[in-house]
Write an enzyme that holds these catalytic residues in place. Structure first.
Site, PDB file in Angstrom:
ATOM      1  N   ASP A   1       0.789  -1.224   0.000  1.00 51.05           N
ATOM      2  CA  ASP A   1       0.000   0.000   0.000  1.00 51.05           C
ATOM      3  C   ASP A   1       0.825   1.280   0.000  1.00 51.05           C
ATOM      4  OD1 ASP A   1      -2.320  -1.567   0.149  1.00 51.05           O
ATOM      5  OD2 ASP A   1      -2.163  -1.675   2.329  1.00 51.05           O
ATOM      6  N   CYS A   2       2.134   1.179   0.253  1.00 56.57           N
ATOM      7  CA  CYS A   2       2.931   2.410   0.313  1.00 56.57           C
ATOM      8  C   CYS A   2       4.382   2.097  -0.036  1.00 56.57           C
ATOM      9  CB  CYS A   2       2.844   3.054   1.699  1.00 56.57           C
ATOM     10  SG  CYS A   2       3.642   2.093   3.007  1.00 56.57           S
TER      11      CYS A   2
ATOM     12  N   CYS B   1       7.386   7.118  13.768  1.00 59.85           N
ATOM     13  CA  CYS B   1       6.968   6.291  12.629  1.00 59.85           C
ATOM     14  C   CYS B   1       6.731   7.181  11.408  1.00 59.85           C
ATOM     15  CB  CYS B   1       5.686   5.525  12.953  1.00 59.85           C
ATOM     16  SG  CYS B   1       5.958   4.032  13.914  1.00 59.85           S
TER      17      CYS B   1
ATOM     18  N   ASP C   1       1.986  24.169 -31.293  1.00 57.90           N
ATOM     19  CA  ASP C   1       1.946  24.053 -32.746  1.00 57.90           C
ATOM     20  C   ASP C   1       0.587  24.575 -33.222  1.00 57.90           C
ATOM     21  OD1 ASP C   1       2.560  23.077 -35.409  1.00 57.90           O
ATOM     22  OD2 ASP C   1       1.133  21.471 -34.968  1.00 57.90           O
TER      23      ASP C   1
ATOM     24  N   ASP D   1       1.384  17.805 -32.342  1.00 56.94           N
ATOM     25  CA  ASP D   1       0.704  16.572 -32.736  1.00 56.94           C
ATOM     26  C   ASP D   1       1.377  15.828 -33.881  1.00 56.94           C
ATOM     27  OD1 ASP D   1       0.007  18.465 -34.759  1.00 56.94           O
ATOM     28  OD2 ASP D   1      -1.697  17.195 -35.304  1.00 56.94           O
TER      29      ASP D   1
ATOM     30  N   ASP E   1       0.344   9.692  15.091  1.00 64.28           N
ATOM     31  CA  ASP E   1       0.888   9.028  13.905  1.00 64.28           C
ATOM     32  C   ASP E   1      -0.227   8.571  12.974  1.00 64.28           C
ATOM     33  OD1 ASP E   1       3.117   7.711  12.373  1.00 64.28           O
ATOM     34  OD2 ASP E   1       1.917   5.951  12.868  1.00 64.28           O
TER      35      ASP E   1
END
Length: 757
Positions: A23-24, A398, A442, A638, A724
């Site tokens: 998850d992290c 933490c 462009d 493009d 935390d």
């Protein structure tokens, strides 16, 4: 478990797993550190957004089964996706069976190249309470509640109830911590939590120990929910392609898996069905809603020879489509792959946070130990008090919230952008976009439609519709873009449909034909003047139209000039408002075009932008470098001729309707080819960077406050873990705000299919 091994002469095998439960960034670091210590393992790549682990395996010192067993010990669930290279068939089968998956299914996916995002993780299908982390949180909460109730009913036994609640809830967390430590990653968040919980029990802070574990489990669940939410945009893209298709083999139609379709096969697409593959219509006529892919707000007519995209919705009649691209190469699969790769690409801020956390974790453990032992040893302070404060400091330290502060915001931003048709290739691009001060665009195909349309019809003899009918009759046989524009305008205005005979091209000058008994010539003014000189008034009209950057053709009929038709590649409908938005954002828009100065100046004046015209590709590169010297610059284009400038800019942005070369060279793409999306990119990038700064401030600010209050004894373990977990919750919720960034803005919403294939 048996596993394949390489003989001495074999090259390393490439192995890939879906690993659910990550998850992290901390999860990825733990997994990467553990894999790096295994002999024969190399080229480790861990992707949290894709829940993917890839590596190469050499020799027989480590088996596939041992790798999967270690992944499980760390608290994650592996599912093997593919094995490339020489491998023992029996061992490969055993490895798959050990994971509880059918080997044939994996072979099928691999053989047909199913797009990665099509895979469904266990956590995706399950609700949060059915995931392992969800079960730990529920168990911890239930045990904590039982302990409090039992403590009231049987006060003498309350100590043991809280001890039992703590030990039972911390057990799975401790197992993961020990496994990570043995695998070479001792400084994990799970280890900090285990030390704090056990330490609290040792010093008699039993209630706080149980509460600490519960809040930690809740924080992990919230991280999982946030990660799943960020992945939802990618799943929504992948879900646009139906799982099955109707394969037409010589008139016999049968249902097959869409991912099994091969190039050259023909599929039947009924009204209401989604198109299962990129291809070409070979039979049938129908209106097709391509808004999920192209952003076109109205259905587009499709007939034999027309290109069609997977995920489009057929509306009217049955179509037979020849498959032109395999499942892994279709438009949506390519978009999904690019978005997933973008989520893996870390922003500079995120890389800094990763490096910082690797040093920060050992530092906070050492500082906590010093706080716990130095005052009692050096100054005779109370051991219980300072060990308690050391444990509280450990919890305060933490880095959960800090570690997820950047990737959570980046993932939410990329996911939101993808759902709006804005493809951004990584967090680094977001950072660059947020600091852009000039955007070069462009002209043809970017600021303009890329094709001429009729802007003025000046009838000198009769009315405008009659003039258009005459001109269209002559031009109907020509494939020239100007001719097609005149024919289209005649059809739109319901001009009389006349038939031309003896039509012929006058080389280099125009077209000539007989229409309704009259001889017509259509060509540029100078060639019309060869047949009949232009009078002063007509020449002035032509000059005025040309001054506006328009191409003028003269319709000459039976010895006299019948009228004028002016054409121009007009700006896109949203271009003027888009340029105004960029200026409001403090960004200077500049148009770079290879077109002539008069046309470029006319379009630029209409849009209110600066212009540099008559530029070759190398000239655009030089202009980009000159602009970059004044600050960050982005380039929007493009075509193939724009690719060098896209690569030279700080950020290259390609229009989705552009060439593959431009899309590959760019850092971002506007998949729905709307100029207004340039401003959206800038706004989203700035909002993302602001969100990241807020997240870091929340994470570090709360830690700084509670660091002081912990050392002074004002707060203890309860508030330490709440601070935390609270920081993690706040950072997560703040990052998820980006998922609603474009809410309320106009969007061409895709119409749901009436019937799914």
């Amino acid at each position: 478990m048996t596993a394949a091994s390489n003989s001495p002469g074999e090259s390393p095998r490439s192995l890939t797993w879906t690993v659910t439960g990550m998850d992290c960034a901390s999860c990825a670091n733990t997994l990467e550190s553990a894999m790096a210590r295994l002999p024969g393992v190399g080229d480790i790549a861990v992707s949290v957004p894709r829940e993917r682990l890839s590596l190469t395996l050499s020799g027989s010192a480590t088996t596939q089964g041992e790798i999967e067993a270690l992944i499980r010990k760390l608290g994650y669930r592996p599912s093997a996706l593919a094995t490339l290279g020489a491998a023992d068939a029996e061992a490969g089968t055993a490895g798959h069976e050990a994971c509880g998956h059918d080997h044939a299914d994996h072979d099928h996916d691999h053989a047909h190249g199913a797009p990665p995002a099509a895979a469904t993780s266990a956590d995706e299908a399950a609700r949060w309470w059915a995931t392992p982390k969800g079960r730990v949180a529920l168990t911890a909460g239930g045990l904590l509640a039982v302990a409090f109730v039992a403590g009231e009913l049987v006060p003498a036994a309350s100590f043991w109830f809280f001890v039992a609640a703590t030990l039972l809830a911390i057990a799975p967390i401790a197992r993961r911590a020990v496994a990570a430590a043995r695998a070479g990653a001792p400084f994990t968040i799970e280890m900090l939590m285990t030390i704090a919980a056990i330490g609290a029990l040792v010093i008699g802070a039993i209630e706080e120990a149980a509460v600490v574990v519960f809040f930690f489990a809740v924080g992990e669940v919230l991280e999982g929910v946030a990660a799943n939410k960020a992945r939802s945009g990618i799943r929504a893209l992948a879900a646009l392609v139906p799982r099955t298709a109707l394969l037409d083999e010589n008139g016999a139609v049968r249902e097959v898996a869409a991912e099994s379709l091969r190039i050259g096969q023909t599929v039947l697409v009924r009204p209401g069905d989604r198109v299962p593959a990129d291809g070409t219509v070979v039979d049938g006529h129908s209106g097709v809603d391509g808004s999920p892919i192209t952003g076109e707000s109205v259905p587009k007519a499709k007939e034999p020879g027309a290109a069609i995209f997977a995920g489009s919705i057929n509306q009217d009649g049955a179509l037979r489509v020849r498959v032109d691209k395999a499942a892994q190469d279709n438009t949506i699969a390519r978009i999904v792959t690019l978005v997933e790769e973008a989520q893996d690409a870390k922003a500079p801020t995120e890389r800094f946070i990763d490096r910082f956390s690797r040093v920060y974790m050992p530092f906070i453990v050492g500082l906590s130990a010093l706080v716990a032992i130095v005052p009692p040893l050096a100054f005779g302070a109370d051991w219980g008090t300072w060990v308690y404060r050391g444990l509280a400091l450990l919890l305060i330290g933490c880095p959960c919230a800090l570690v997820i502060s950047v990737p959570a915001a980046i993932a939410s931003s990329l996911s939101m952008a993808a759902r709006r048709g804005l493809l951004i290739k990584g967090g680094a691009v977001i950072e660059e976009l947020a600091h852009v001060r000039t955007i070069a665009l462009d002209k043809t195909g970017t600021l303009t439609r890329g094709r001429p349309i009729v802007t003025d019809v000046v009838a000198l003899d009769g009315d405008a519709r009659t003039l258009l009918g005459l001109a269209a009759a002559v031009e109907r046989e020509s494939s020239h873009p100007l001719a097609r524009a005149i024919v289209d305008r005649a059809e739109d205005d319901r001009a009389p449909r006349l038939v031309a005979t003896t039509s012929r091209a006058v080389p280099g000058k125009g077209m000539e034909a007989s229409v309704a008994g009259a001889t017509l010539f259509i060509g540029a003014p100078r060639f019309a003047a060869e047949r009949l000189p232009l009078d002063e008034d007509l020449a002035a009209r032509i000059a005025a139209l040309e001054e506006q950057g328009k191409t003028v053709v003269v319709v000459h009929r039976d010895g006299r000039h019948a009228g004028l038709v002016a054409l121009r590649d007009e700006p896109r409908p949203d271009a003027r408002a888009a340029m105004a938005e960029l200026r409001a954002l403090g960004v200077i828009p500049v148009m770079l075009t290879g077109d002539n100065r008069r046309t470029g100046a006319a379009i630029a004046h209409d849009l209110g932008v600066e212009v540099q015209a008559e530029m070759l590709p190398e000239g655009k590169v030089a202009a980009i470098r000159a602009l970059a010297a004044q600050g960050g610059v982005a380039m929007v284009g493009d075509g193939i001729n724009d690719a060098p400038a896209l690569a030279a800019a700080n950020v290259g942005v390609a229009m989705g309707s552009g060439t593959d070369v431009a899309l590959e060279a760019a850092d971002a793409a506007l998949l729905k080819s709307r100029v207004a999306d340039v401003g959206r990119l800038v706004r989203l990038s700035r909002a993302t960077m602001a969100n990241i700064r807020q997240n870091i401030a929340i994470a570090l600010g709360l830690k700084a406050v509670f660091l002081v209050t912990t050392l002074t004894g004002t707060t203890g373990l309860w508030l330490a873990i709440m601070a935390d977990t609270g920081a993690t919750v706040l950072v997560t919720l703040n990052a998820l705000r980006l998922m609603t960034f474009f809410r309320g803005e106009d969007e061409a919403a895709p119409q749901p299919a009436q019937r799914a294939v």
